[in-house]
Design a protein around this motif. Structure first.
Motif, PDB file in Angstrom:
ATOM      1  N   UNK A 183      48.490  62.206  87.892  1.00 26.93           N
ATOM      2  CA  UNK A 183      48.942  62.608  89.021  1.00 26.93           C
ATOM      3  C   UNK A 183      48.908  63.967  89.030  1.00 26.93           C
ATOM      4  N   UNK A 184      49.140  64.628  90.171  1.00 27.26           N
ATOM      5  CA  UNK A 184      49.144  65.920  90.307  1.00 27.26           C
ATOM      6  C   UNK A 184      50.375  66.521  89.822  1.00 27.26           C
ATOM      7  N   UNK A 185      51.389  66.057  89.688  1.00 29.46           N
ATOM      8  CA  UNK A 185      52.791  66.621  89.342  1.00 29.46           C
ATOM      9  C   UNK A 185      52.562  66.970  87.946  1.00 29.46           C
ATOM     10  N   UNK A 187      49.797  67.836  86.332  1.00 27.02           N
ATOM     11  CA  UNK A 187      48.951  69.017  86.444  1.00 27.02           C
ATOM     12  C   UNK A 187      49.750  70.300  86.870  1.00 27.02           C
ATOM     13  N   UNK A 188      50.585  70.105  87.711  1.00 26.33           N
ATOM     14  CA  UNK A 188      51.455  71.152  87.967  1.00 26.33           C
ATOM     15  C   UNK A 188      52.171  71.617  86.931  1.00 26.33           C
ATOM     16  N   UNK A 189      52.743  70.677  86.216  1.00 28.64           N
ATOM     17  CA  UNK A 189      53.442  71.131  85.133  1.00 28.64           C
ATOM     18  C   UNK A 189      52.578  71.957  84.112  1.00 28.64           C
ATOM     19  N   UNK A 190      51.548  71.524  83.860  1.00 26.98           N
ATOM     20  CA  UNK A 190      50.665  71.980  82.599  1.00 26.98           C
ATOM     21  C   UNK A 190      50.148  73.488  83.346  1.00 26.98           C
ATOM     22  N   UNK A 191      50.080  73.608  84.510  1.00 26.78           N
ATOM     23  CA  UNK A 191      49.620  74.813  85.260  1.00 26.78           C
ATOM     24  C   UNK A 191      50.833  75.752  85.174  1.00 26.78           C
ATOM     25  N   UNK A 192      52.148  75.330  84.849  1.00 26.80           N
ATOM     26  CA  UNK A 192      53.034  76.329  84.977  1.00 26.80           C
ATOM     27  C   UNK A 192      53.519  76.675  83.620  1.00 26.80           C
ATOM     28  N   UNK A 193      52.624  76.183  82.619  1.00 27.23           N
ATOM     29  CA  UNK A 193      52.789  76.560  81.216  1.00 27.23           C
ATOM     30  C   UNK A 193      53.867  75.910  80.567  1.00 27.23           C
ATOM     31  N   UNK A 194      54.268  74.618  81.043  1.00 27.14           N
ATOM     32  CA  UNK A 194      55.123  73.721  80.348  1.00 27.14           C
ATOM     33  C   UNK A 194      54.532  73.309  79.072  1.00 27.14           C
ATOM     34  N   UNK A 202      59.785  64.625  79.449  1.00 28.38           N
ATOM     35  CA  UNK A 202      60.742  64.854  80.546  1.00 28.38           C
ATOM     36  C   UNK A 202      60.112  64.189  81.798  1.00 28.38           C
ATOM     37  N   UNK A 203      58.647  64.263  81.928  1.00 26.62           N
ATOM     38  CA  UNK A 203      57.811  63.869  82.988  1.00 26.62           C
ATOM     39  C   UNK A 203      57.100  62.411  82.801  1.00 26.62           C
ATOM     40  N   UNK A 207      58.535  58.226  83.939  1.00 26.23           N
ATOM     41  CA  UNK A 207      57.971  57.571  84.938  1.00 26.23           C
ATOM     42  C   UNK A 207      57.103  56.354  84.512  1.00 26.23           C
TER      43      UNK A 207
ATOM     44  N   UNK B 450      49.341  71.893  96.075  1.00 26.89           N
ATOM     45  CA  UNK B 450      48.555  70.908  96.089  1.00 26.89           C
ATOM     46  C   UNK B 450      48.300  70.200  97.480  1.00 26.89           C
ATOM     47  N   UNK B 455      52.068  63.040  95.443  1.00 29.67           N
ATOM     48  CA  UNK B 455      51.957  62.569  93.993  1.00 29.67           C
ATOM     49  C   UNK B 455      51.930  63.909  93.105  1.00 29.67           C
ATOM     50  N   UNK B 456      52.323  65.111  94.005  1.00 25.61           N
ATOM     51  CA  UNK B 456      52.439  66.440  93.383  1.00 25.61           C
ATOM     52  C   UNK B 456      54.048  66.814  92.908  1.00 25.61           C
ATOM     53  N   UNK B 458      57.258  65.237  91.002  1.00 24.70           N
ATOM     54  CA  UNK B 458      57.771  63.992  90.180  1.00 24.70           C
ATOM     55  C   UNK B 458      58.821  63.353  90.855  1.00 24.70           C
ATOM     56  N   UNK B 460      61.059  61.304  90.103  1.00 24.73           N
ATOM     57  CA  UNK B 460      62.254  61.276  89.283  1.00 24.73           C
ATOM     58  C   UNK B 460      63.104  62.633  89.309  1.00 24.73           C
TER      59      UNK B 460
END
Lengths: 295, 679
Positions: A183-185, A187-194, A202-203, A207, B450, B455-456, B458, B460
């Motif tokens: 899922x995109x979120x 990817x979003x975390x990875x792209x933030x450098x998490x 955490x993610x 889920x 996105x 889906x972008x 979380x 939770x």
């Protein structure tokens, strides 16, 4: 319990989250039954010596296969031991081997499953190989082999059953993590450098965990039955000790002549499994953000 | 009640409701009447939740209990009110599929994957016509030829998986038309397809409606499509028809405030550069708490107290133009005048000189593994030799159909994947092959929005922690107070109420979620924002709000955008320069205005002409280039110019050599041999 804890979250917020968690969990009345049922068996197991005054392993004067009386509430078993005491003490063994081994298996399985999904490649291949090896050997045969290698007893039983349960959890967690990771979120975390570790706990973890909760409650029943099967074959817990499974297998020949003998441990087992299932459903609902905060 | 002479279908006062909880029912369709004449194409337009799909399903009696349909449906050739027969009756089944056929949105799931397509068409013929199996097969093959499937004898024996999305939709049409229906309902039938394929399918439907004498109901959210392909239009809102009429009258003088609002909210290809979109205030209607009076009241600019007195009827404004509004056209016009034109134009941009992002010869290939040994057998060339620059404060639009590599390009720039070759300079630093550790400080400076607001985020996490996470990762705030202040600031920046901080994504609407996504991308004061289809999942009225927000943010924060979308009118509206991609290559790049006025590459021309303008008169005068065929798979790209297989002007040279981008002045570059010759 819920996700989204930031390190700056104040105590007040957390209290509200906890309260919301329980409110959602008990929003279906039946969950209260599951909770009370589970707590009941846990308390029985904890305070077994206080509840049952008789020694579960001592022969009584009443004779064998007696039905319930003031002295022996559930009657006596096939060699004249107090059945009530045996069932109460048996709760300990069944809960320990069943619940504890499943919880351990779930814990390890979830961790490994998440690793397999997140790191992929060789880690994934090795872990899946381990699962497939286990799945290809009949469970009971493997258990017998392991028990005869390491010896019986409660601790060994729990460890072996845990070991047997890991592949199922691993596969389930791997599959559910993989779908979350697409899922995109994430990817979003990875792209933030998490960092990888933080993304994982955490993610992905919160889920992907809900199928595991449902699976755990079902696995407990299966594990208790597995333990009773092994006890029946005489390689489970060591002899005078009681577990629900061993009582059921001892009572089997008397099914027609003395039905309450076999019924009582069976009812206990059924009640525990039903309670756990309902509780598991409640926890899953409370963890699901789609159902949370309806009121 | 009897039907009018040449009416095929007449629906009177349809009310469809679904149970919501114990005592309440959701009124999804609230008294819709419509009629369909023979050979006519009717458009049923509305945003999500307007009840347009439920209306068409109610006519076909596809609503299952506990859903309930009331009203009257008359179908030519059938006795009496169809709704009295019940959904499973012989009569209802002969109408469904027999008299009225329906095509659904999702071409991937509407065909049974385990049966040959020919069999599925044949089966439908056998159910509705008295013919032998052999005849049915011949009819099926005929039908496949009619819907434009080449070599139908061979394709008859193929399975749905062997067809592309557009081809499957053709099969669906063949299947439906094989039963010789009088009416065809196309429920968002082309929404999932690429624009050029969409144009092909709709043109096919338009032609078939003439040759086969079939009436068509096009159910869609896209105003442009009905403007081009429909004859008459019904506009729906909150379960009501708010306006209906002939397309020319309606687009020339829209009268209902909602129709007016929609038209002002949608970007048009022929807009002037600085036109600002006028979004419709508020959120799309939720069926459970609709008022008993005008459903649009809450969002209407022209509302008055008398609007609340009750549901007003559709009133005839002459020329078969019906409007459901208390206010007359003159009153609305007077009010419009008194309200100063607050839309104005887009805020001014300050485009910097020094490029902030420079991509040079970027290449991204994905390996293909086959066989038992997982040997590498080839590569998918997803992005092939792409170069461009982006200046601070500028928007670069990237358009192209599916498979053109635009999303892969975004992922390369974001360094979610490592490109095979080429350079990506961000402020002069090449980040194309940087290690994750070196990249980390730069990550906060190039951020991404996105496509899917669901889906972008979380599910939770609370909104606050989603937006605050980049701050925590980069340790940008040192105290709780500072953190709180920054989060409030970000919420206000994107137009969200800071008191919503502790909510989880589920509690927000689609548009609000997209705002959270934008706030997250803004958290670390980025320089470049990659927007990957940021508005395509939103309703048109919400789309305008987000586009305006992006434009405002750009001018106040001097951001550079790379705006990726398949919707050419949106891209043209927001971009300063546009990059047109086809099969991984850039085929043309030009300033937005220039690209629209003077496209050079045949693909750009085709793409432009496939996008209809929401004004039927203006649309008919445009030059139209129709493409045949579909985008080839990236696996077997043509050896020469990627477009040569579909280009109407392709020569032998095009099929052998790959044309290079050539400069044609005014910042315009195109990769086409034809343009070279003309020069």
């Amino acid at each position: 319990m819920t996700a989204a804890k930031t390190y700056r979250r104040s105590g007040n917020d957390r209290m509200r989250t906890v309260r919301r968690f329980f409110r959602t969990m008990f929003s279906r009345r039946i969950v209260i039954f599951g909770f009370v049922g589970t707590m009941f068996f846990v308390l029985v197991a904890l305070f077994a010596p206080l509840i049952a005054h008789q020694d579960p392993n001592a022969l009584t004067m009443a004779g064998r296969l007696r039905s319930g009386s003031a002295e022996h509430w559930f009657g006596t078993d096939y060699i004249g031991r107090d059945l009530f005491a045996r069932v109460v003490y048996g709760t300990r063994v069944s809960l320990l081997t069943g619940v504890i081994s499943v919880l351990m298996a779930a814990f390890v399985g979830v961790f490994l499953g998440m690793c397999a999904a997140y790191f992929g490649g060789i880690v994934d291949k090795l872990l899946l190989g381990y699962c497939e090896t286990f799945n290809s050997i009949p469970g009971i045969a493997l258990c017998l082999t392991l028990v005869s290698m390491f010896g019986g007893g409660m601790l060994n039983m729990a460890l072996i059953l845990c070991f047997m349960g890991i592949p199922g959890f691993l596969r389930m967690m791997r599959a559910s993590s993989l779908s979350i990771m697409n899922s995109d979120y994430i990817l979003a975390e990875r792209l933030q450098g998490q960092s990888k570790l933080k993304i994982m706990y955490k993610h992905i973890l919160p889920n992907a965990i809900s199928p595991i909760i449902v699976m755990s409650t079902q696995m407990i029943g299966a594990t208790v039955m597995m333990e009773s099967g092994l006890s029946f074959l005489g390689v489970g817990i060591s002899i005078p000790m009681a577990s629900w499974g061993s009582i059921i297998s001892e009572a089997r020949p008397y099914l027609l002549t003395n039905p309450s003998y076999v019924m009582i441990p069976c009812i206990c087992l059924a009640l525990l499994i039903i309670s756990l299932n309902i509780l598991g459903d409640g926890i899953r609902d409370a963890l699901d953000p789609a159902l949370r905060g309806e009121s | 009640m009897t039907m009018k002479a040449n009416d095929l279908v007449q629906a009177v006062d349809i009310r469809t409701s679904f149970p919501f909880d114990k005592n309440r029912r959701v009124q999804a369709v609230d008294g819709v009447s419509l009629e369909l004449k023979r050979g006519e194409i009717v458009g049923l337009v509305g945003e999500s939740g307007s009840g347009k799909s439920v209306t068409s399903m109610s006519i076909l009696q596809l609503i299952l209990p506990p859903g309930k349909v009331e009203g009257e449906v008359y179908v030519d050739g059938m006795q009496g009110n169809m709704l009295t027969y019940g959904p499973q009756s012989e009569e209802a089944r002969s109408v469904r599929g027999g008299k009225i056929g329906m095509i659904f949105q999702e071409p991937m799931t509407s065909l049974n994957p385990i049966h040959k397509v020919g069999f599925q068409i044949q089966e439908n013929i056998l159910t509705h016509q008295k013919v032998s199996e052999e005849e049915a097969k011949n009819l099926a093959i005929d039908m496949m030829r009619k819907v434009g499937i080449a070599n139908p004898e061979m394709r008859y024996n193929q399975y749905p998986a062997e067809f592309s999305g557009g081809m499957r939709q053709r099969i669906m049409i063949a299947m439906v038309l094989a039963a010789k229906p009088d009416v065809l309902i196309a429920d968002e039938a082309t929404t999932a397809l690429d624009v050029t394929t969409q144009a092909q399918i709709l043109e096919l439907i338009q032609n078939l409606s003439k040759t086969e004498n079939v009436s068509v109901i096009i159910v869609t959210h896209n105003l442009g499509l009905v403007a081009r392909y429909a004859d008459r239009i019904y506009v729906m809102y909150g379960g009501n028809i708010v306006e209906s009429g002939d397309k020319y009258t309606m687009f020339a003088s829209p009268q209902h405030p909602y129709t007016k609002g929609l038209l002002a909210a949608v970007p048009r290809l022929d807009d002037r550069k600085d036109r600002r979109l006028v979004p419709i205030e508020g959120l799309p209607p939720v069926a459970i708490n609709l008022p008993p009076y005008c459903k649009f009241y809450e969002r209407c600019k022209y509302r008055e107290d008398r609007c609340k007195e009750g549901m007003c009827p559709l009133s005839d404004r002459g020329n078969q133009h019906f409007v459901r509004c208390v206010l007359s056209a003159e009153e609305v016009a007077a009010k419009e005048k008194s309200m100063a034109d607050d839309a104005g134009s887009v805020p001014e941009k300050h485009i910097g000189e020094e490029p902030i992002l420079k991509v040079e010869n970027l290449k991204m290939y994905f390996p293909i593994y086959r066989g038992v040994m997982k040997r590498k057998v080839g590569e998918v060339h997803a992005v092939e030799d792409v170069s461009f620059v982006v200046h601070p404060g500028e928007t670069l639009g990237v358009v192209g159909e599916s498979g053109c590599g635009k999303s892969t390009l975004a992922k390369c720039i974001m360094r979610a994947i490592t490109p095979v070759d080429g350079h990506i300079y961000f402020k002069g630093q090449d980040i194309a092959r940087m290690k994750e550790r070196e990249l980390k400080p730069l990550r906060s400076k190039i951020t991404m929005i996105f496509q899917d607001p669901f889906s972008s985020l979380n599910p939770r996490q609370t909104a606050e922690s989603i937006v605050g996470e980049p701050l925590q990762i980069n340790h940008l705030t040192s105290s709780r107070a500072e953190y709180d202040a920054r989060i409030n600031e970000l919420f206000e920046l994107v137009g969200l109420d800071p008191s919503f901080r502790t909510r989880v994504p589920r509690e927000f609407s689609g548009g609000q979620r997209q705002r959270i996504g934008i706030a997250r991308a803004l958290a670390c004061n980025p320089d470049v924002m990659i927007c990957d289809e940021p508005v395509s999942a939103l309703d048109v009225s919400i789309q305008a709000q987000i586009i305006n927000l992006l434009e405002d943010l750009q001018s106040s924060l001097n951001l550079a955008y790379v705006f990726i979308a398949h919707d050419l009118s949106v891209v043209k509206h927001i971009s300063d320069r546009i990059l047109v991609m086809y099969l991984g290559r850039v085929v043309e790049t030009a300033p937005a205005e220039r690209l629209y006025d003077h496209p050079l590459h045949p693909y750009t021309k085709a793409l432009l002409s496939a996008v209809p303008i929401t004004d039927p008169k203006a649309d008919e005068n445009r030059e139209r280039i129709k493409l045949s065929g579909e985008i080839p798979s990236v696996l077997n790209r043509p050896s020469g110019c990627p477009f040569s297989t579909r280009c109407p002007y392709a020569t032998d040279r095009c099929r052998k050599e790959v044309p290079k981008l050539q400069d044609y002045g005014n910042g315009q570059q195109a990769a086409c041999f034809l343009c070279e010759k003309e020069r």
